[in-house]
Each structure stands twice: as structure tokens, then as C-alpha cells.
Design a protein around this motif. Structure first.
Motif, PDB file in Angstrom:
ATOM      1  N   UNK A   1       0.808  -1.230   0.000  1.00 21.82           N
ATOM      2  CA  UNK A   1       0.000   0.000   0.000  1.00 21.82           C
ATOM      3  C   UNK A   1       0.837   1.274   0.000  1.00 21.82           C
ATOM      4  N   UNK A   2       2.094   1.183   0.346  1.00 22.22           N
ATOM      5  CA  UNK A   2       2.972   2.341   0.275  1.00 22.22           C
ATOM      6  C   UNK A   2       3.128   3.076   1.594  1.00 22.22           C
ATOM      7  N   UNK A   3       4.035   4.035   1.563  1.00 22.58           N
ATOM      8  CA  UNK A   3       4.400   4.801   2.747  1.00 22.58           C
ATOM      9  C   UNK A   3       3.245   5.618   3.300  1.00 22.58           C
ATOM     10  N   UNK A   4       2.308   5.941   2.453  1.00 26.38           N
ATOM     11  CA  UNK A   4       1.169   6.753   2.883  1.00 26.38           C
ATOM     12  C   UNK A   4       0.426   6.096   4.045  1.00 26.38           C
ATOM     13  N   UNK A   5       0.546   4.781   4.159  1.00 24.78           N
ATOM     14  CA  UNK A   5      -0.156   4.050   5.211  1.00 24.78           C
ATOM     15  C   UNK A   5       0.173   4.570   6.604  1.00 24.78           C
ATOM     16  N   UNK A   6       1.387   5.057   6.796  1.00 20.60           N
ATOM     17  CA  UNK A   6       1.772   5.551   8.120  1.00 20.60           C
ATOM     18  C   UNK A   6       2.150   7.023   8.094  1.00 20.60           C
ATOM     19  N   UNK A   7       1.676   7.742   7.106  1.00 20.69           N
ATOM     20  CA  UNK A   7       1.932   9.176   7.081  1.00 20.69           C
ATOM     21  C   UNK A   7       0.913   9.874   7.966  1.00 20.69           C
ATOM     22  N   UNK A   8       1.067  11.144   8.121  1.00 19.20           N
ATOM     23  CA  UNK A   8       0.043  11.899   8.835  1.00 19.20           C
ATOM     24  C   UNK A   8      -0.353  13.125   8.011  1.00 19.20           C
ATOM     25  N   UNK A   9      -0.613  12.864   6.740  1.00 18.27           N
ATOM     26  CA  UNK A   9      -0.990  13.948   5.842  1.00 18.27           C
ATOM     27  C   UNK A   9      -2.424  14.407   6.072  1.00 18.27           C
ATOM     28  N   UNK A  10      -3.250  13.535   6.630  1.00 24.47           N
ATOM     29  CA  UNK A  10      -4.627  13.927   6.940  1.00 24.47           C
ATOM     30  C   UNK A  10      -5.043  13.246   8.232  1.00 24.47           C
ATOM     31  N   UNK A  11      -6.185  13.656   8.751  1.00 20.40           N
ATOM     32  CA  UNK A  11      -6.668  13.038   9.991  1.00 20.40           C
ATOM     33  C   UNK A  11      -6.983  11.561   9.768  1.00 20.40           C
ATOM     34  N   UNK A  12      -7.366  11.179   8.546  1.00 14.24           N
ATOM     35  CA  UNK A  12      -7.641   9.777   8.256  1.00 14.24           C
ATOM     36  C   UNK A  12      -6.357   8.958   8.251  1.00 14.24           C
ATOM     37  N   UNK A  13      -5.265   9.554   7.831  1.00 18.60           N
ATOM     38  CA  UNK A  13      -3.979   8.859   7.879  1.00 18.60           C
ATOM     39  C   UNK A  13      -3.587   8.586   9.330  1.00 18.60           C
ATOM     40  N   UNK A  14      -3.793   9.582  10.177  1.00 21.29           N
ATOM     41  CA  UNK A  14      -3.486   9.404  11.598  1.00 21.29           C
ATOM     42  C   UNK A  14      -4.372   8.321  12.196  1.00 21.29           C
ATOM     43  N   UNK A  15      -5.652   8.343  11.862  1.00 22.41           N
ATOM     44  CA  UNK A  15      -6.585   7.321  12.368  1.00 22.41           C
ATOM     45  C   UNK A  15      -6.149   5.929  11.918  1.00 22.41           C
TER      46      UNK A  15
ATOM     47  N   UNK B   1      -8.293  -5.220   6.276  1.00 17.68           N
ATOM     48  CA  UNK B   1      -9.472  -4.360   6.081  1.00 17.68           C
ATOM     49  C   UNK B   1      -9.132  -2.890   6.251  1.00 17.68           C
ATOM     50  N   UNK B   2      -8.369  -2.571   7.288  1.00 15.25           N
ATOM     51  CA  UNK B   2      -8.007  -1.167   7.537  1.00 15.25           C
ATOM     52  C   UNK B   2      -7.129  -0.631   6.402  1.00 15.25           C
ATOM     53  N   UNK B   3      -6.195  -1.430   5.918  1.00 17.24           N
ATOM     54  CA  UNK B   3      -5.356  -0.997   4.794  1.00 17.24           C
ATOM     55  C   UNK B   3      -6.200  -0.777   3.536  1.00 17.24           C
ATOM     56  N   UNK B   4      -7.142  -1.682   3.279  1.00 17.69           N
ATOM     57  CA  UNK B   4      -8.004  -1.507   2.104  1.00 17.69           C
ATOM     58  C   UNK B   4      -8.880  -0.258   2.241  1.00 17.69           C
ATOM     59  N   UNK B   5      -9.369   0.008   3.441  1.00 21.52           N
ATOM     60  CA  UNK B   5     -10.136   1.240   3.669  1.00 21.52           C
ATOM     61  C   UNK B   5      -9.264   2.474   3.418  1.00 21.52           C
ATOM     62  N   UNK B   6      -8.009   2.409   3.841  1.00 19.11           N
ATOM     63  CA  UNK B   6      -7.083   3.526   3.623  1.00 19.11           C
ATOM     64  C   UNK B   6      -6.867   3.773   2.131  1.00 19.11           C
ATOM     65  N   UNK B   7      -6.675   2.703   1.380  1.00 18.68           N
ATOM     66  CA  UNK B   7      -6.504   2.837  -0.072  1.00 18.68           C
ATOM     67  C   UNK B   7      -7.765   3.420  -0.688  1.00 18.68           C
ATOM     68  N   UNK B   8      -8.922   2.909  -0.292  1.00 20.43           N
ATOM     69  CA  UNK B   8     -10.193   3.428  -0.811  1.00 20.43           C
ATOM     70  C   UNK B   8     -10.378   4.902  -0.489  1.00 20.43           C
ATOM     71  N   UNK B   9     -10.048   5.287   0.723  1.00 20.44           N
ATOM     72  CA  UNK B   9     -10.171   6.697   1.116  1.00 20.44           C
ATOM     73  C   UNK B   9      -9.215   7.573   0.309  1.00 20.44           C
ATOM     74  N   UNK B  10      -8.005   7.082   0.063  1.00 25.14           N
ATOM     75  CA  UNK B  10      -7.034   7.861  -0.712  1.00 25.14           C
ATOM     76  C   UNK B  10      -7.552   8.110  -2.132  1.00 25.14           C
ATOM     77  N   UNK B  11      -8.140   7.098  -2.746  1.00 24.69           N
ATOM     78  CA  UNK B  11      -8.703   7.278  -4.094  1.00 24.69           C
ATOM     79  C   UNK B  11      -9.938   8.161  -4.065  1.00 24.69           C
ATOM     80  N   UNK B  12     -10.797   7.960  -3.076  1.00 26.01           N
ATOM     81  CA  UNK B  12     -12.028   8.762  -2.983  1.00 26.01           C
ATOM     82  C   UNK B  12     -11.712  10.237  -2.770  1.00 26.01           C
TER      83      UNK B  12
END
Length: 173
Positions: free
Chosen positions: A33-47, A76-87
Motif C-alpha cells: 500500500x505504500x508509505x502513505x499508510x503511516x503518514x500523517x498527511x490527513x486526519x484519516x492517515x493518523x486514524x 481491512x483497515x489498509x483496504x479502507x485507507x486505499x479506498x479513502x485515498x482514491x475517494x
């Protein structure tokens, strides 16, 4: 109280196996999924980061959550993160999901109403200015409360204007 001091080789083995399994899955999913998984670019990344940590701890230490349950939760959480990034590529979705950066200082002027909106105290602001090596308010071009909760300080540099791109999405009031 006795339960706290009770030792079981079986429980120790289960914890170690689960810890290794969950750890491998987190590394694998992070690589996919990439480095974005543990970034804090948005509140969803932090969550996302908090959720992964919580799932890991629960799966490793819980007697009622299996390794398979933990892996399912992590994936599931990683897939939600990917979905949120695209959305979030859609502006409407982005507005719903993300906070808007907020201007706290415009040059030397402290924007009191924006401090209240952001629930930032003057002492918080002073601390961030000190962290940014500000010694005089005249050095400040802008102070921005970012979507992540970080505070950015833009310094004046030889009266050069700030590129408009940097302030495009910043709410002024």
C-alpha cells in the motif's frame, strides 16, 4: 489477582506466533500500500496508524481474537485507507473527509477568531513560533494550522511573496 502472575507456555507461544504473524502482515501490507499508510498527511492517515496499532495489540494479547481475525482486521483497515485515498481525489469527498488548513497569523497579525476556531491557544502558538526559530514577529509571513494538527510557520525572505500555490486551500477566516 492470581491471574496476573499465572504463567503458561501455551499462552506465551500463542502471543509470540501471533505477534510474528501480525508483524509480517503489517510489513507486507505497508509494502503493497505504500508509505502513505503511516503518514500523517490527513486526519484519516493518523486514524489509520492508531487503528493498525490497536488491532495489532488486540490480536497479539487477546485470548478471544485469533491470528486470522487480526489479519482480517489489518487487511481491512489498509483496504479502507486505499479506498479513502482514491475517494479523496474527488473535491467533494475531500471536503467532507479532510479538515481545511487555517491561517493563524497573517504576517505579524494574530488572527484571534481563527485561533478560537482551531482551538489553538496563544501559548501553543508561541511554542510553535519558538520551535520555528522565530525571534521577532516581523520575521513571519504566515502561520498555518494544518489539516494534521501541525502548525507551519512561513518566514519572510527578502520581501519575496509566498507562492500562491502554498496558500490555495488555506481558510483565512
Amino acid at each position: 489477582m492470581e491471574e496476573w502472575f499465572k504463567f503458561s507456555w501455551e499462552a506465551l507461544g500463542a502471543i509470540l506466533i501471533t505477534a510474528v504473524g501480525i508483524y509480517v502482515v503489517v510489513i507486507f501490507m505497508t509494502r503493497i500500500c505504500g508509505k502513505r499508510s503511516f503518514s500523517k498527511m490527513s486526519s484519516f492517515d493518523f486514524a489509520m496508524t492508531v487503528a493498525v496499532g490497536s488491532i495489532m495489540a488486540t490480536a497479539i494479547l487477546s485470548k478471544t481474537v485469533s491470528l486470522a481475525d487480526g489479519i482480517t482486521g489489518i487487511v481491512s483497515v489498509y483496504l479502507l485507507q486505499i479506498g479513502a485515498a482514491y475517494a479523496r481525489r474527488n473535491d467533494t469527498v475531500k471536503k467532507v473527509m479532510d479538515n481545511t488548513p487555517l491561517l493563524l497569523m497573517d504576517g505579524e497579525n494574530i488572527l484571534e477568531e481563527n485561533l478560537r476556531k482551531g482551538r489553538v491557544t496563544k501559548s501553543d502558538l508561541r511554542a510553535k513560533l519558538r520551535e520555528a526559530n522565530v525571534t521577532e514577529l516581523s520575521e513571519i509571513k504566515a502561520v498555518i494550522f494544518e489539516t494534521t494538527g501541525d502548525i507551519s510557520v512561513l518566514h519572510k525572505q527578502h520581501d519575496r511573496p509566498v507562492n500562491g500555490f502554498l496558500l490555495d486551500d488555506v481558510a483565512r477566516s
